[in-house]
Design a protein around this motif. Structure first.
Motif, PDB file in Angstrom:
ATOM      1  N   MET A   1       1.050  -1.093   0.244  1.00 21.52           N
ATOM      2  CA  MET A   1      -0.190  -0.046  -0.122  1.00 21.52           C
ATOM      3  C   MET A   1       1.034   1.318  -0.035  1.00 21.52           C
ATOM      4  N   ILE A   2       0.782   2.315  -0.916  1.00 26.04           N
ATOM      5  CA  ILE A   2       1.339   3.252  -0.900  1.00 26.04           C
ATOM      6  C   ILE A   2       0.991   4.171   0.413  1.00 26.04           C
ATOM      7  N   ALA A   3       1.809   4.691   0.932  1.00 21.39           N
ATOM      8  CA  ALA A   3       1.600   5.703   2.137  1.00 21.39           C
ATOM      9  C   ALA A   3       1.019   7.106   1.803  1.00 21.39           C
ATOM     10  N   THR A   4      -0.009   7.227   2.325  1.00 23.84           N
ATOM     11  CA  THR A   4      -0.626   8.283   2.215  1.00 23.84           C
ATOM     12  C   THR A   4      -1.248   8.943   3.561  1.00 23.84           C
ATOM     13  N   LYS A   5      -1.498  10.280   3.681  1.00 22.61           N
ATOM     14  CA  LYS A   5      -1.941  10.773   4.935  1.00 22.61           C
ATOM     15  C   LYS A   5      -3.066  10.102   5.462  1.00 22.61           C
ATOM     16  N   SER A   6      -3.833   9.761   4.727  1.00 22.88           N
ATOM     17  CA  SER A   6      -5.124   8.931   4.992  1.00 22.88           C
ATOM     18  C   SER A   6      -4.717   7.809   5.655  1.00 22.88           C
ATOM     19  N   ASN A   7      -4.155   6.912   4.871  1.00 26.08           N
ATOM     20  CA  ASN A   7      -3.905   5.520   5.480  1.00 26.08           C
ATOM     21  C   ASN A   7      -2.830   5.326   6.502  1.00 26.08           C
ATOM     22  N   LEU A   8      -2.204   6.502   6.780  1.00 27.03           N
ATOM     23  CA  LEU A   8      -1.430   6.588   8.021  1.00 27.03           C
ATOM     24  C   LEU A   8      -1.872   6.871   9.003  1.00 27.03           C
ATOM     25  N   LEU A   9      -2.568   7.683   9.035  1.00 28.61           N
ATOM     26  CA  LEU A   9      -3.660   8.274  10.135  1.00 28.61           C
ATOM     27  C   LEU A   9      -4.798   7.381  10.495  1.00 28.61           C
ATOM     28  N   THR A  10      -5.216   6.473   9.587  1.00 30.16           N
ATOM     29  CA  THR A  10      -6.480   5.456   9.987  1.00 30.16           C
ATOM     30  C   THR A  10      -5.918   4.329   9.012  1.00 30.16           C
ATOM     31  N   PRO A  11      -4.837   3.568   9.652  1.00 24.68           N
ATOM     32  CA  PRO A  11      -4.258   2.356   8.900  1.00 24.68           C
ATOM     33  C   PRO A  11      -5.131   1.236   9.005  1.00 24.68           C
ATOM     34  N   LEU A  12      -5.961   1.020  10.180  1.00 25.23           N
ATOM     35  CA  LEU A  12      -7.029   0.077  10.259  1.00 25.23           C
ATOM     36  C   LEU A  12      -8.189  -0.240   9.771  1.00 25.23           C
ATOM     37  N   THR A  13      -8.451  -1.317   9.019  1.00 19.04           N
ATOM     38  CA  THR A  13      -9.729  -1.561   8.710  1.00 19.04           C
ATOM     39  C   THR A  13     -10.754  -1.636   9.881  1.00 19.04           C
ATOM     40  N   GLU A  14     -12.127  -1.552   9.653  1.00 19.06           N
ATOM     41  CA  GLU A  14     -12.962  -1.956  10.726  1.00 19.06           C
ATOM     42  C   GLU A  14     -12.829  -3.420  11.223  1.00 19.06           C
ATOM     43  N   GLU A  15     -12.690  -4.297  10.162  1.00 17.86           N
ATOM     44  CA  GLU A  15     -12.430  -5.867  10.605  1.00 17.86           C
ATOM     45  C   GLU A  15     -11.230  -5.764  11.563  1.00 17.86           C
ATOM     46  N   GLN A  16     -10.209  -5.033  11.384  1.00 11.85           N
ATOM     47  CA  GLN A  16      -8.873  -5.297  12.088  1.00 11.85           C
ATOM     48  C   GLN A  16      -9.249  -4.644  13.491  1.00 11.85           C
ATOM     49  N   VAL A  17      -9.827  -3.350  13.609  1.00  8.73           N
ATOM     50  CA  VAL A  17     -10.304  -2.988  14.913  1.00  8.73           C
ATOM     51  C   VAL A  17     -10.934  -4.096  15.709  1.00  8.73           C
ATOM     52  N   ALA A  18     -11.910  -4.623  14.871  1.00  4.59           N
ATOM     53  CA  ALA A  18     -12.973  -5.613  15.564  1.00  4.59           C
ATOM     54  C   ALA A  18     -11.925  -6.819  16.025  1.00  4.59           C
ATOM     55  N   GLN A  19     -11.118  -7.196  15.178  1.00  2.90           N
ATOM     56  CA  GLN A  19     -10.025  -8.157  15.812  1.00  2.90           C
ATOM     57  C   GLN A  19      -9.201  -8.049  16.975  1.00  2.90           C
ATOM     58  N   PHE A  20      -8.678  -6.676  17.043  1.00  4.02           N
ATOM     59  CA  PHE A  20      -8.017  -6.401  18.180  1.00  4.02           C
ATOM     60  C   PHE A  20      -8.828  -6.570  19.409  1.00  4.02           C
ATOM     61  N   HIS A  21     -10.045  -5.942  19.303  1.00  2.00           N
ATOM     62  CA  HIS A  21     -10.873  -6.279  20.435  1.00  2.00           C
ATOM     63  C   HIS A  21     -11.275  -7.601  20.847  1.00  2.00           C
ATOM     64  N   LYS A  22     -11.295  -8.302  19.786  1.00  2.00           N
ATOM     65  CA  LYS A  22     -11.630  -9.722  19.904  1.00  2.00           C
ATOM     66  C   LYS A  22     -10.496 -10.655  20.557  1.00  2.00           C
ATOM     67  N   ASP A  23      -9.127 -10.268  19.915  1.00  2.00           N
ATOM     68  CA  ASP A  23      -7.909 -11.174  20.319  1.00  2.00           C
ATOM     69  C   ASP A  23      -7.146 -10.419  21.311  1.00  2.00           C
ATOM     70  N   GLY A  24      -7.280  -9.334  21.370  1.00  2.00           N
ATOM     71  CA  GLY A  24      -6.408  -8.410  22.410  1.00  2.00           C
ATOM     72  C   GLY A  24      -5.098  -7.968  21.814  1.00  2.00           C
ATOM     73  N   TYR A  25      -5.025  -8.174  20.358  1.00  2.00           N
ATOM     74  CA  TYR A  25      -3.664  -7.774  19.690  1.00  2.00           C
ATOM     75  C   TYR A  25      -3.849  -7.546  18.185  1.00  2.00           C
ATOM     76  N   ILE A  26      -2.932  -6.942  17.470  1.00  2.00           N
ATOM     77  CA  ILE A  26      -3.391  -6.725  15.988  1.00  2.00           C
ATOM     78  C   ILE A  26      -1.829  -6.743  15.416  1.00  2.00           C
ATOM     79  N   LEU A  27      -1.427  -7.265  14.340  1.00  2.00           N
ATOM     80  CA  LEU A  27      -0.079  -7.163  13.775  1.00  2.00           C
ATOM     81  C   LEU A  27      -0.153  -6.465  12.474  1.00  2.00           C
ATOM     82  N   ILE A  28       0.635  -5.075  12.632  1.00  2.00           N
ATOM     83  CA  ILE A  28       0.712  -4.473  11.258  1.00  2.00           C
ATOM     84  C   ILE A  28       2.026  -4.867  10.544  1.00  2.00           C
ATOM     85  N   LYS A  29       2.030  -5.442   9.421  1.00  2.00           N
ATOM     86  CA  LYS A  29       3.148  -5.700   8.754  1.00  2.00           C
ATOM     87  C   LYS A  29       3.752  -4.460   8.039  1.00  2.00           C
ATOM     88  N   LYS A  30       5.129  -4.643   8.270  1.00  2.00           N
ATOM     89  CA  LYS A  30       5.780  -3.315   7.636  1.00  2.00           C
ATOM     90  C   LYS A  30       5.314  -2.111   7.960  1.00  2.00           C
TER      91      LYS A  30
END
Length: 247
Positions: free
Chosen positions: A1-30
């Motif tokens: 993914m090309i880094a833009t102001k938008s995806n740097l300040l909101t890097p997570l999808t709604e699914e990833q946010v939900a995954q964090f709250h379910k599992d207690g962690y989330i891994l961001i690659k690179k």
């Protein structure tokens, strides 16, 4: 993914946010570039190669590449920049619902043969009110795996609340000066395999640990920062009361 102001300040999808709250962690690659990490590793080594070492980084000569470096963000501008990478700021804001502040940082060298840390929950060591703390664990090696002492986590264990902690039981595997959780089902532990620049975000009640670095020549350097929501405060720990904003 090309880094833009938008995806740097909101890097997570709604699914990833939900995954964090379910599992207690989330891994961001690179999440961080390898070139920046290489520069930071060299910078940290330069700090302890100074003669004399800066007082805030000082330790016995024999331990200067072994003893973790505590709170470099309080004294070192490069460490503060690594503490507030845009992807970290954005991820934390999404997970917390508002801006975060840093209260602790640690640079781990973890040379071959060095012990890991027994299972624990970060809230046990850093009480905060309201409970909002999240750690960001950045891998500073090409490969972080079971051999050189990667993190292990128990998915969903943040829902158990704060468990009792007591003396470490396996001193061959783990350092003795920290405590470990009692009553946790460690059979549910899974390894988190990471590559240089990956960033693991995890909840303050997530049970996590690391084992001894069993490699012959592979270090397991990492930079770990702990953040609380900007309106929260650290309680009990006077040494961690100062908050460092990410903007």
């Amino acid at each position: 993914m090309i880094a833009t102001k938008s995806n740097l300040l909101t890097p997570l999808t709604e699914e990833q946010v939900a995954q964090f709250h379910k599992d207690g962690y989330i891994l961001i690659k690179k999440g961080c570039s390898p070139d920046l990490i290489d520069a930071y590793n060299g910078h940290i080594y330069d700090i302890r190669n100074q003669d004399p070492m800066p007082q805030w980084a000082a330790c016995e000569e024999s331990k200067k590449y072994t003893l973790r470096l505590f709170n470099p963000h309080k004294h070192d501008s490069f460490s503060r920049q690594m503490m507030k990478l845009p992807v970290i700021r954005g991820t934390l804001a999404q997970l917390m619902g508002r801006e975060a502040s840093c209260v602790q940082s640690m640079y781990f060298y973890k040379e071959p043969g060095s012990p890991g840390q027994a299972s624990h929950q970060d809230y046990y060591y850093i009480k905060n009110d309201p409970m909002t703390m999240i750690a960001a664990w950045t891998a500073l090696e090409d490969k972080v795996d079971e051999e050189n002492g990667c993190l292990w986590v128990i998915p969903g264990s943040h829902d158990l609340g704060l468990l009792p902690h007591g003396a470490v039981t396996n001193l061959e595997e783990h350092e003795s000066w920290t405590d470990e959780t009692q009553g946790a089902d460690l059979s549910k532990n899974i390894p988190v395999i990471m590559e240089k620049g990956d960033i693991l975000f995890f909840h303050e009640l997530l049970i996590h640990s690391s084992n001894k670095n069993r490699s012959q020549d592979r270090w397991r350097r990492s930079y770990v920062c702990h953040y609380i929501r900007e309106d929260a405060v650290v309680t009990l720990r006077e040494d961690l009361r100062e908050k460092y904003p990410l903007y």
